[in-house]
Design a protein around this motif. Structure first.
Motif, PDB file in Angstrom:
ATOM      1  N   ASP A 124      33.712  40.705  39.697  1.00  0.00           N
ATOM      2  CA  ASP A 124      33.981  41.691  40.752  1.00  0.00           C
ATOM      3  C   ASP A 124      35.126  42.609  40.348  1.00  0.00           C
ATOM      4  O   ASP A 124      35.061  43.833  40.540  1.00  0.00           O
ATOM      5  CB  ASP A 124      34.326  40.981  42.061  1.00  0.00           C
ATOM      6  N   ASP A 125      36.190  42.013  39.810  1.00  0.00           N
ATOM      7  CA  ASP A 125      37.347  42.816  39.386  1.00  0.00           C
ATOM      8  C   ASP A 125      36.961  43.827  38.312  1.00  0.00           C
ATOM      9  O   ASP A 125      37.547  44.911  38.222  1.00  0.00           O
ATOM     10  CB  ASP A 125      38.456  41.895  38.848  1.00  0.00           C
ATOM     11  N   MET A 126      35.992  43.454  37.484  1.00  0.00           N
ATOM     12  CA  MET A 126      35.568  44.340  36.398  1.00  0.00           C
ATOM     13  C   MET A 126      34.411  45.250  36.823  1.00  0.00           C
ATOM     14  O   MET A 126      33.884  45.998  35.986  1.00  0.00           O
ATOM     15  CB  MET A 126      35.131  43.485  35.195  1.00  0.00           C
ATOM     16  N   ASP A 127      34.020  45.164  38.131  1.00  0.00           N
ATOM     17  CA  ASP A 127      32.929  45.978  38.654  1.00  0.00           C
ATOM     18  C   ASP A 127      31.648  45.760  37.855  1.00  0.00           C
ATOM     19  O   ASP A 127      30.905  46.693  37.531  1.00  0.00           O
ATOM     20  CB  ASP A 127      33.318  47.463  38.626  1.00  0.00           C
ATOM     21  N   PHE A 128      31.395  44.498  37.516  1.00  0.00           N
ATOM     22  CA  PHE A 128      30.227  44.124  36.722  1.00  0.00           C
ATOM     23  C   PHE A 128      29.076  43.784  37.670  1.00  0.00           C
ATOM     24  O   PHE A 128      29.246  43.045  38.635  1.00  0.00           O
ATOM     25  CB  PHE A 128      30.574  42.910  35.845  1.00  0.00           C
ATOM     26  N   ASP A 129      27.903  44.333  37.401  1.00  0.00           N
ATOM     27  CA  ASP A 129      26.741  44.142  38.270  1.00  0.00           C
ATOM     28  C   ASP A 129      26.104  42.778  37.986  1.00  0.00           C
ATOM     29  O   ASP A 129      25.710  42.486  36.853  1.00  0.00           O
ATOM     30  CB  ASP A 129      25.725  45.260  38.014  1.00  0.00           C
ATOM     31  N   TYR A 130      26.016  41.939  38.999  1.00  0.00           N
ATOM     32  CA  TYR A 130      25.435  40.609  38.825  1.00  0.00           C
ATOM     33  C   TYR A 130      24.861  40.156  40.163  1.00  0.00           C
ATOM     34  O   TYR A 130      25.158  40.722  41.213  1.00  0.00           O
ATOM     35  CB  TYR A 130      26.496  39.607  38.356  1.00  0.00           C
ATOM     36  N   GLU A 131      24.042  39.122  40.138  1.00  0.00           N
ATOM     37  CA  GLU A 131      23.483  38.547  41.355  1.00  0.00           C
ATOM     38  C   GLU A 131      24.245  37.277  41.687  1.00  0.00           C
ATOM     39  O   GLU A 131      24.195  36.304  40.923  1.00  0.00           O
ATOM     40  CB  GLU A 131      21.999  38.237  41.170  1.00  0.00           C
ATOM     41  N   PRO A 132      25.003  37.233  42.785  1.00  0.00           N
ATOM     42  CA  PRO A 132      25.802  36.050  43.126  1.00  0.00           C
ATOM     43  C   PRO A 132      24.933  34.805  43.225  1.00  0.00           C
ATOM     44  O   PRO A 132      23.768  34.866  43.635  1.00  0.00           O
ATOM     45  CB  PRO A 132      26.424  36.408  44.477  1.00  0.00           C
ATOM     46  N   PHE A 133      25.503  33.703  42.850  1.00  0.00           N
ATOM     47  CA  PHE A 133      24.779  32.432  42.885  1.00  0.00           C
ATOM     48  C   PHE A 133      25.068  31.707  44.194  1.00  0.00           C
ATOM     49  O   PHE A 133      26.223  31.569  44.603  1.00  0.00           O
ATOM     50  CB  PHE A 133      25.210  31.556  41.706  1.00  0.00           C
ATOM     51  N   GLU A 134      24.017  31.257  44.844  1.00  0.00           N
ATOM     52  CA  GLU A 134      24.157  30.460  46.054  1.00  0.00           C
ATOM     53  C   GLU A 134      23.602  29.069  45.774  1.00  0.00           C
ATOM     54  O   GLU A 134      22.482  28.931  45.266  1.00  0.00           O
ATOM     55  CB  GLU A 134      23.392  31.105  47.215  1.00  0.00           C
ATOM     56  N   ILE A 135      24.382  28.068  46.103  1.00  0.00           N
ATOM     57  CA  ILE A 135      23.926  26.699  45.868  1.00  0.00           C
ATOM     58  C   ILE A 135      22.765  26.405  46.805  1.00  0.00           C
ATOM     59  O   ILE A 135      22.883  26.581  48.029  1.00  0.00           O
ATOM     60  CB  ILE A 135      25.076  25.703  46.102  1.00  0.00           C
ATOM     61  N   PRO A 136      21.617  25.972  46.284  1.00  0.00           N
ATOM     62  CA  PRO A 136      20.438  25.712  47.128  1.00  0.00           C
ATOM     63  C   PRO A 136      20.743  24.707  48.237  1.00  0.00           C
ATOM     64  O   PRO A 136      21.524  23.771  48.059  1.00  0.00           O
ATOM     65  CB  PRO A 136      19.411  25.149  46.126  1.00  0.00           C
ATOM     66  N   ASP A 137      20.097  24.911  49.399  1.00  0.00           N
ATOM     67  CA  ASP A 137      20.324  24.041  50.557  1.00  0.00           C
ATOM     68  C   ASP A 137      19.983  22.587  50.263  1.00  0.00           C
ATOM     69  O   ASP A 137      20.644  21.666  50.756  1.00  0.00           O
ATOM     70  CB  ASP A 137      19.501  24.529  51.752  1.00  0.00           C
ATOM     71  N   GLU A 138      18.915  22.360  49.456  1.00  0.00           N
ATOM     72  CA  GLU A 138      18.528  20.965  49.193  1.00  0.00           C
ATOM     73  C   GLU A 138      19.604  20.217  48.413  1.00  0.00           C
ATOM     74  O   GLU A 138      19.669  18.986  48.439  1.00  0.00           O
ATOM     75  CB  GLU A 138      17.187  20.900  48.446  1.00  0.00           C
ATOM     76  N   ALA A 195      39.513  29.003  36.803  1.00  0.00           N
ATOM     77  CA  ALA A 195      40.222  29.042  38.085  1.00  0.00           C
ATOM     78  C   ALA A 195      41.704  29.304  37.892  1.00  0.00           C
ATOM     79  O   ALA A 195      42.360  29.907  38.748  1.00  0.00           O
ATOM     80  CB  ALA A 195      40.015  27.723  38.835  1.00  0.00           C
ATOM     81  N   GLU A 196      42.237  28.847  36.748  1.00  0.00           N
ATOM     82  CA  GLU A 196      43.667  29.044  36.482  1.00  0.00           C
ATOM     83  C   GLU A 196      43.948  30.432  35.920  1.00  0.00           C
ATOM     84  O   GLU A 196      45.102  30.836  35.815  1.00  0.00           O
ATOM     85  CB  GLU A 196      44.168  27.975  35.508  1.00  0.00           C
ATOM     86  N   CYS A 197      42.896  31.133  35.520  1.00  0.00           N
ATOM     87  CA  CYS A 197      43.083  32.417  34.842  1.00  0.00           C
ATOM     88  C   CYS A 197      42.752  33.629  35.719  1.00  0.00           C
ATOM     89  O   CYS A 197      43.055  34.761  35.343  1.00  0.00           O
ATOM     90  CB  CYS A 197      42.213  32.475  33.578  1.00  0.00           C
ATOM     91  N   VAL A 198      42.094  33.387  36.871  1.00  0.00           N
ATOM     92  CA  VAL A 198      41.595  34.503  37.686  1.00  0.00           C
ATOM     93  C   VAL A 198      42.695  35.507  38.004  1.00  0.00           C
ATOM     94  O   VAL A 198      42.572  36.705  37.731  1.00  0.00           O
ATOM     95  CB  VAL A 198      40.952  33.982  38.989  1.00  0.00           C
ATOM     96  N   ASP A 199      43.768  35.053  38.609  1.00  0.00           N
ATOM     97  CA  ASP A 199      44.864  35.950  38.958  1.00  0.00           C
ATOM     98  C   ASP A 199      46.169  35.543  38.275  1.00  0.00           C
ATOM     99  O   ASP A 199      47.250  35.781  38.792  1.00  0.00           O
ATOM    100  CB  ASP A 199      45.063  35.969  40.478  1.00  0.00           C
ATOM    101  N   CYS A 200      46.037  34.905  37.115  1.00  0.00           N
ATOM    102  CA  CYS A 200      47.234  34.491  36.373  1.00  0.00           C
ATOM    103  C   CYS A 200      48.019  35.727  35.947  1.00  0.00           C
ATOM    104  O   CYS A 200      47.456  36.691  35.422  1.00  0.00           O
ATOM    105  CB  CYS A 200      46.830  33.668  35.145  1.00  0.00           C
ATOM    106  N   GLU A 201      49.317  35.700  36.160  1.00  0.00           N
ATOM    107  CA  GLU A 201      50.157  36.873  35.879  1.00  0.00           C
ATOM    108  C   GLU A 201      50.248  37.200  34.397  1.00  0.00           C
ATOM    109  O   GLU A 201      50.786  38.235  34.012  1.00  0.00           O
ATOM    110  CB  GLU A 201      51.576  36.617  36.420  1.00  0.00           C
ATOM    111  N   PHE A 202      49.732  36.315  33.541  1.00  0.00           N
ATOM    112  CA  PHE A 202      49.846  36.543  32.096  1.00  0.00           C
ATOM    113  C   PHE A 202      48.526  36.994  31.461  1.00  0.00           C
ATOM    114  O   PHE A 202      48.500  37.303  30.273  1.00  0.00           O
ATOM    115  CB  PHE A 202      50.306  35.261  31.386  1.00  0.00           C
ATOM    116  N   ASP A 203      47.423  37.010  32.228  1.00  0.00           N
ATOM    117  CA  ASP A 203      46.114  37.217  31.627  1.00  0.00           C
ATOM    118  C   ASP A 203      45.680  38.677  31.609  1.00  0.00           C
ATOM    119  O   ASP A 203      45.939  39.439  32.546  1.00  0.00           O
ATOM    120  CB  ASP A 203      45.049  36.393  32.361  1.00  0.00           C
TER     121      ASP A 203
END
Length: 719
Positions: A694-708, A638-646
């Motif tokens: 997403d930023d790297m345009d990598f194909d993946y299936e998003p994870f959704e937390i189950p309703d239960e 979370a600290e690295c997603v848009d960190c200006e140094f990464d």
């Protein structure tokens, strides 16, 4: 008279007339030695220990360690290997040498006298193997002949002992026909380098000191709890001891029921007999005399567990809190305090380079100092040197340390102060033994060494002490030819290795020059300092090679990332996005005429070496360019997603983190162990990883937390 003997002080013991003993040595013992009157010597006293016990010439072991006010050695003089009738003359000559070394000639420590006698005993056994049974037969030709055959002569210390024997012959009942100083050149032998203390390999050295520092820092946060606990325990032991004394003085128990063990009981009875009190017959001393005698004998008192348990119960004292932990009283808590004390001692040794004897001689009032010079805080620890030559060195020496060494000394001093106040033997000793809380006493040098070495060997302290191939390679550089350390076997760390390691790394990393190191280690000669830092120049080369390789690898990454951006390949991370924005549809920012240098490794290497650029890996394919970032192992995406140094050029490891977090949520939920905080933690990792994907345009299936899961837990907001 040897002035070493003048340091004896028998004023507090049975032997009060020291001047008569000195006269005995001068007027009787030494003349008997010079004349070789072995029949008279056989019944002679060679020394009197501090308890008034006589040591006789006829004994084959002279335990002289407590005669001189020095704790240089834990052994004495041994003569038992020369027990046959044929070797009787050699044994007598050896005993005379020991007496001459103790009471004549120049100042000499007890340990050096013992070492010389031990070496001449080796020489005597060599002579016996050649059918020679007296030291009188020694001459230069015989020594050269022996040197050609026996390995002992490749030791400079052994040859030095032979020279001492030759110089001492005017005070001995023998004559050696050697007119010159013996050297390796005279004997035509090549000296072997004496075995050094090993350097602790950097992996173990760094991790060990880091982990011990963490223990120190944690304890310093709760020092008031620790001190309070120590006071409680000492108070209970004092109550127990006085209660048992009262049982005897008020006729509720007999002496043999108060003191356990025949040896302890005999010692107490003998102490009372010396002051004309027949304690065994029912004669009662005054309360003050009784306490004084038992405190001096320090016997083991009976029924300790029973009485202490009653005292603890009455005081409602079953455990001692230290922060959020609780230690059982009293063994577990005292074990913790002992471990903390040894932690502090190791850190003091490691960050000063002082000897164990200098650690023993620290003053609780004057040892720990700090001063500010030009805005910089200088931490110092002052002690008394253990190796002093008259007219050459001062008796006080200052060791510069860092904040950790200073803090360790302060913490140790604060803890020891509690026990020091209850130690009648010496309330000015920096280190108090915790072996017997009923009768506290200062720690001797040997006890300090044994305690710290046991501490280092009994526990791993969070360090894998098994030597790796890389560790062995480092040892091959610092200690070429060493045979003690082997791959996959644990490294045996001792206290003096920290002195050697400090010297080696300070010189190897070019943090100190030799004159500065000489002063830090309080050496008389530069040769000794260079010996401690031996082979450090090789480490400098290795360190330089490692640093150069790091710069090369970092500069390759920088050049590769910029090349990918120029080729319109995706690079994620705040810094990657910022660089990508420099691209202009009408003009290529990376044309050779404009800024081609960013593709050159040499350009980035020069920036990295001048500290104008920085790069360290966070994950495979993920890098940070911030030199102040401490994120290396515990990654928070979370600290690295848009960190200006990464800079992120590859996402395999990030996808692995996402999948692992998804798995953890489902497994914890299935085990009914999923909490709000753990769900939030893993969900944050998943969302952060998906944003990078997403930023790297990598194909993946998003994870959704189950309703239960969500209906039983809180809703998680999207990032």
């Amino acid at each position: 008279m040897n002035s070493t003997l003048l340091e004896l002080d028998y004023s507090k013991h049975e032997f009060l007339n020291y001047s008569s003993f000195q006269s005995y040595i001068d007027m009787q013992l030494l003349p008997l030695v010079i004349n070789g009157d072995f029949n008279e010597l056989d019944s002679a006293v060679v020394a009197i220990n501090k308890h008034g016990k006589e040591i006789f010439y006829s004994n084959d072991f002279w335990p002289c360690t407590d005669i001189f006010q020095s704790n240089e050695s834990s052994v004495g003089f041994h003569f038992s290997k020369l027990n046959s009738s044929e070797t009787l003359l050699l044994k007598n000559q050896l005993k005379c040498l020991a007496i001459a070394l103790l009471y004549t000639g120049k100042d000499r420590t007890l340990s050096s006298s013992i070492r010389i006698v031990t070496d001449i005993r080796k020489l005597s056994l060599i002579l016996v193997s050649k059918g020679i049974y007296t030291l009188d037969k020694l001459d230069l030709d015989l020594l050269i002949e022996l040197a050609d055959e026996f390995e002992e002569f490749t030791s400079g210390a052994f040859i030095s002992s032979i020279n001492t024997l030759i110089l001492t012959t005017p005070n001995l009942p023998l004559s050696i026909q050697v007119e010159q100083r013996i050297t390796s050149k005279v004997l035509d032998v090549e000296l072997k380098d004496p075995e050094q203390y090993m350097v602790i390999p950097p992996r173990i050295y760094k991790t060990l000191l880091t982990n011990l520092t963490l223990k120190l820092n944690d304890a310093s946060l709760h020092i008031e709890d620790i001190v309070h606990g120590c006071k409680n325990i000492i108070s209970c032991h004092n109550e127990f001891k006085l209660s048992r004394y009262n049982d005897f003085l008020e006729d509720r128990t007999a002496l043999n029921s108060l003191v356990t063990g025949k040896k302890n009981l005999d010692k107490v009875i003998e102490a009372f007999n010396k002051i004309d009190i027949d304690i065994n017959s029912g004669q009662k001393p005054s309360r003050s005399v009784f306490i004084e005698v038992l405190d001096s004998c320090r016997p083991q008192l009976s029924s300790q567990h029973y009485y202490l348990s009653k005292i603890f119960s009455r005081r409602n004292l079953f455990s001692i809190p230290v922060g959020d932990k609780k230690y059982q009283i009293s063994k577990e808590f005292i074990g913790y305090v002992s471990e903390l004390a040894n932690t502090c001692r190791v850190l003091i040794l490691a960050y000063t380079g002082m000897r164990i004897n200098e650690l023993k001689k620290l003053s609780p009032n004057y040892a720990i100092q700090r001063q500010i010079i030009d805005g910089q805080t200088i931490y110092k620890i002052t002690t008394r040197q253990s190796k002093i030559a008259k007219g050459v060195q001062t008796k006080n020496d200052v060791f510069v340390t860092n904040e950790i060494g200073y803090k360790a000394a302060q913490t140790l001093n604060t803890i020891m102060q509690v026990f020091r106040e209850n130690c009648p033997a010496d309330n000015n000793s920096f280190n108090i033994s915790l072996k017997s809380l009923n009768f506290l006493s200062p720690m001797k040098k040997t006890a300090l060494a044994i305690s710290t070495n046991k501490f280092l060997s009994d526990m791993s302290h969070g360090v894998d002490l098994n030597l790796t191939m890389e560790d062995i390679q480092y040892l091959a550089i610092s200690d070429p030819g060493q045979t003690k350390a082997k791959e996959s076997q644990p490294l045996e760390i001792t206290n003096h290795m920290f002195r050697r390691s400090l010297a080696y790394y300070l010189i190897g990393y070019e943090l100190l020059a030799f004159p500065m190191l000489k002063q830090q280690l309080s050496h008389m000669s530069s040769a000794m300092t260079r010996w401690y830092a031996n082979n450090a120049s090789s480490f400098q080369k290795l360190h330089t090679e490692i640093q150069n390789e790091r710069v090369t690898q970092q500069s390759k990454i920088y050049a590769r990332v910029f090349q990918k951006i120029a080729n319109n390949e995706r690079i994620a991370g705040g810094k990657g996005k910022a660089i990508t924005k420099l691209l202009d549809n009408d003009k290529n920012y990376y044309e050779e005429s404009t800024n081609n240098r960013v593709f050159e490794e040499s350009y980035w290497a020069s920036l990295i070496r001048s500290n104008k650029a920085h790069l360290h890996a966070i994950l495979p394919g993920m890098y940070c360019s911030n030199s102040k970032c401490d994120m290396r192992v515990s990654i928070e995406l979370a600290e690295c997603v848009d960190c200006e140094f990464d800079l992120i050029e590859e996402v395999t490891s990030i996808e692995a983190i996402r999948i692992n977090s998804m798995k953890n949520i489902l497994v914890l939920h299935e085990a009914n162990e999923l909490s709000h905080s753990s769900l939030s933690y893993f969900a944050m990792k998943i969302k952060s990883a998906e944003k990078i994907l997403d930023d790297m345009d990598f194909d993946y299936e998003p994870f959704e937390i189950p309703d239960e899961i969500l209906k039983h837990i809180i809703q998680i907001k999207n990032i």
